[in-house]
Design a protein around this motif. Structure first.
Motif, PDB file in Angstrom:
ATOM      1  N   LEU A 169      -7.506   5.696   9.483  1.00 21.97           N
ATOM      2  CA  LEU A 169      -7.820   5.885   8.115  1.00 21.97           C
ATOM      3  C   LEU A 169      -8.287   7.364   8.209  1.00 21.97           C
ATOM      4  O   LEU A 169      -7.900   8.065   7.357  1.00 21.97           O
ATOM      5  N   ARG A 170      -9.023   7.716   9.213  1.00 23.06           N
ATOM      6  CA  ARG A 170      -9.574   9.154   9.371  1.00 23.06           C
ATOM      7  C   ARG A 170      -8.911   9.994   9.553  1.00 23.06           C
ATOM      8  O   ARG A 170      -8.730  11.079   9.083  1.00 23.06           O
ATOM      9  N   LEU A 171      -7.492   9.687  10.451  1.00 22.33           N
ATOM     10  CA  LEU A 171      -6.503  10.433  10.663  1.00 22.33           C
ATOM     11  C   LEU A 171      -5.784  10.874   9.590  1.00 22.33           C
ATOM     12  O   LEU A 171      -5.594  11.902   9.068  1.00 22.33           O
ATOM     13  N   SER A 184       5.688  13.873  -1.948  1.00 19.89           N
ATOM     14  CA  SER A 184       5.985  12.681  -1.416  1.00 19.89           C
ATOM     15  C   SER A 184       5.225  11.963  -0.378  1.00 19.89           C
ATOM     16  O   SER A 184       4.872  10.900  -0.129  1.00 19.89           O
ATOM     17  N   ASP A 185       4.896  13.143   0.448  1.00 23.50           N
ATOM     18  CA  ASP A 185       4.204  12.654   1.773  1.00 23.50           C
ATOM     19  C   ASP A 185       2.786  12.455   1.183  1.00 23.50           C
ATOM     20  O   ASP A 185       2.049  11.250   1.886  1.00 23.50           O
ATOM     21  N   GLU A 186       2.329  13.128   0.292  1.00 24.42           N
ATOM     22  CA  GLU A 186       0.763  12.846   0.049  1.00 24.42           C
ATOM     23  C   GLU A 186       0.910  11.305  -0.670  1.00 24.42           C
ATOM     24  O   GLU A 186       0.043  10.543  -0.479  1.00 24.42           O
ATOM     25  N   GLU A 187       1.942  10.770  -1.273  1.00 31.16           N
ATOM     26  CA  GLU A 187       2.138   9.573  -2.118  1.00 31.16           C
ATOM     27  C   GLU A 187       2.221   8.572  -1.142  1.00 31.16           C
ATOM     28  O   GLU A 187       1.495   7.421  -1.125  1.00 31.16           O
ATOM     29  N   MET A 188       2.945   8.591   0.005  1.00 32.51           N
ATOM     30  CA  MET A 188       3.155   7.851   1.143  1.00 32.51           C
ATOM     31  C   MET A 188       1.709   7.692   1.830  1.00 32.51           C
ATOM     32  O   MET A 188       1.015   6.695   2.152  1.00 32.51           O
ATOM     33  N   LYS A 190      -1.324   8.279   0.703  1.00 32.23           N
ATOM     34  CA  LYS A 190      -2.352   7.526  -0.021  1.00 32.23           C
ATOM     35  C   LYS A 190      -2.068   6.077  -0.022  1.00 32.23           C
ATOM     36  O   LYS A 190      -2.992   5.225  -0.063  1.00 32.23           O
ATOM     37  N   PHE A 191      -0.501   5.532   0.101  1.00 30.30           N
ATOM     38  CA  PHE A 191      -0.519   4.231   0.053  1.00 30.30           C
ATOM     39  C   PHE A 191      -0.861   3.642   1.601  1.00 30.30           C
ATOM     40  O   PHE A 191      -1.847   2.460   1.396  1.00 30.30           O
ATOM     41  N   TYR A 192      -0.811   4.490   2.574  1.00 27.81           N
ATOM     42  CA  TYR A 192      -1.543   3.579   3.766  1.00 27.81           C
ATOM     43  C   TYR A 192      -2.988   3.723   3.959  1.00 27.81           C
ATOM     44  O   TYR A 192      -3.449   2.900   4.216  1.00 27.81           O
ATOM     45  N   LEU A 196      -5.253   0.661   4.546  1.00 28.19           N
ATOM     46  CA  LEU A 196      -6.040   0.896   5.781  1.00 28.19           C
ATOM     47  C   LEU A 196      -7.823   0.514   5.100  1.00 28.19           C
ATOM     48  O   LEU A 196      -8.367  -0.187   5.936  1.00 28.19           O
ATOM     49  N   GLU A 197      -8.052   0.781   3.957  1.00 30.07           N
ATOM     50  CA  GLU A 197      -9.400   0.681   3.447  1.00 30.07           C
ATOM     51  C   GLU A 197      -9.490  -0.989   3.400  1.00 30.07           C
ATOM     52  O   GLU A 197     -10.723  -1.432   3.585  1.00 30.07           O
TER      53      GLU A 197
END
Length: 220
Positions: A169-171, A184-188, A190-192, A196-197
């Motif tokens: 999550l930190r990474l 699209s990278d940001e959306e993906m 944020k999903f991960y 992780l949270e």
């Protein structure tokens, strides 16, 4: 240093870690004298122009050795992340034969290797600022270990847990601070992050919507 450092240059890594395994079978020093191994592979490229992480993989298998690397990381400016070895099942490197001998080891890498194993993998793509950061962390850690008489217990594979998720999550959160990811990278990402949270909160990978291996392969 109080201890010797052995620099091992291996061949045939891509064909099954053959060089490292050959040395393990016929070492040039007594096997019992080996305190730990570190595979530096591959390094020298940023993940993004403004994000230059160093990733240490497999330290969960030796908590005492992990503590030394955490201490060494205090002396450098580059972000350093610890990732559980078992969440990256589709890649291997030359630390793995050491693990098989119950010897502490780690995989030291930079994750910006889009040119890896291509004809574009040329010297001009190396970022020597990252090489310097790598050398700084390696030299601090090797100095701490080289001037100690401590042996580092190898406890074997550790099931991914909330700490594993917290570090990933930190990474990902650090990556999102970059100016370069696409929408699209940001959306993906944020999903991960949300996944992780949930894992961190539950301290269980049962909270994932997919298998642990598939999740981390996609996230990382």
């Amino acid at each position: 240093l109080q201890r010797s450092l052995l620099f091992l240059f291996t061949d045939d890594e891509e064909f099954g870690l053959r060089g490292a395994e050959a040395w393990i079978r016929d070492p040039t020093v007594p096997q019992e004298s080996v305190v730990f191994g570190v595979s530096v592979d591959p390094t020298g490229r940023r993940n993004l122009p403004d994000f230059d992480p160093i990733v240490l993989i497999g330290l969960e298998r030796s908590p005492a050795l992990a503590a030394v690397w955490r201490e060494a990381a205090r002396f450098i400016d580059a972000p350093v992340f610890r990732i559980n070895r078992d969440v990256i099942p589709i890649f291997a490197s030359d630390q793995d034969p050491f693990f098989e001998e119950d010897t502490p080891a780690l995989w030291f890498t930079n994750i910006g290797f889009s040119f890896y194993h291509t004809t574009s993998d040329t010297p001009e793509t190396i970022d020597y600022r990252m090489v310097l950061q790598n050398a700084e962390l390696l030299s601090h850690a090797l100095a701490l270990i080289g001037n100690s008489d401590e042996r580092y217990e190898y406890i074997g594979p550790v099931e991914p847990d909330g700490d594993t998720a917290q570090e990933a999550l930190r990474l990902l959160d650090s990556l999102l601070q970059s100016d370069y990811p696409s929408a699209s990278d940001e959306e993906m990402a944020k999903f991960y992050l949300e996944e992780l949270e949930a894992v961190v909160e539950a301290d269980s990978h049962d909270a994932l919507s997919t298998t642990t291996e598939a999740f981390y392969t996609g996230a990382l």
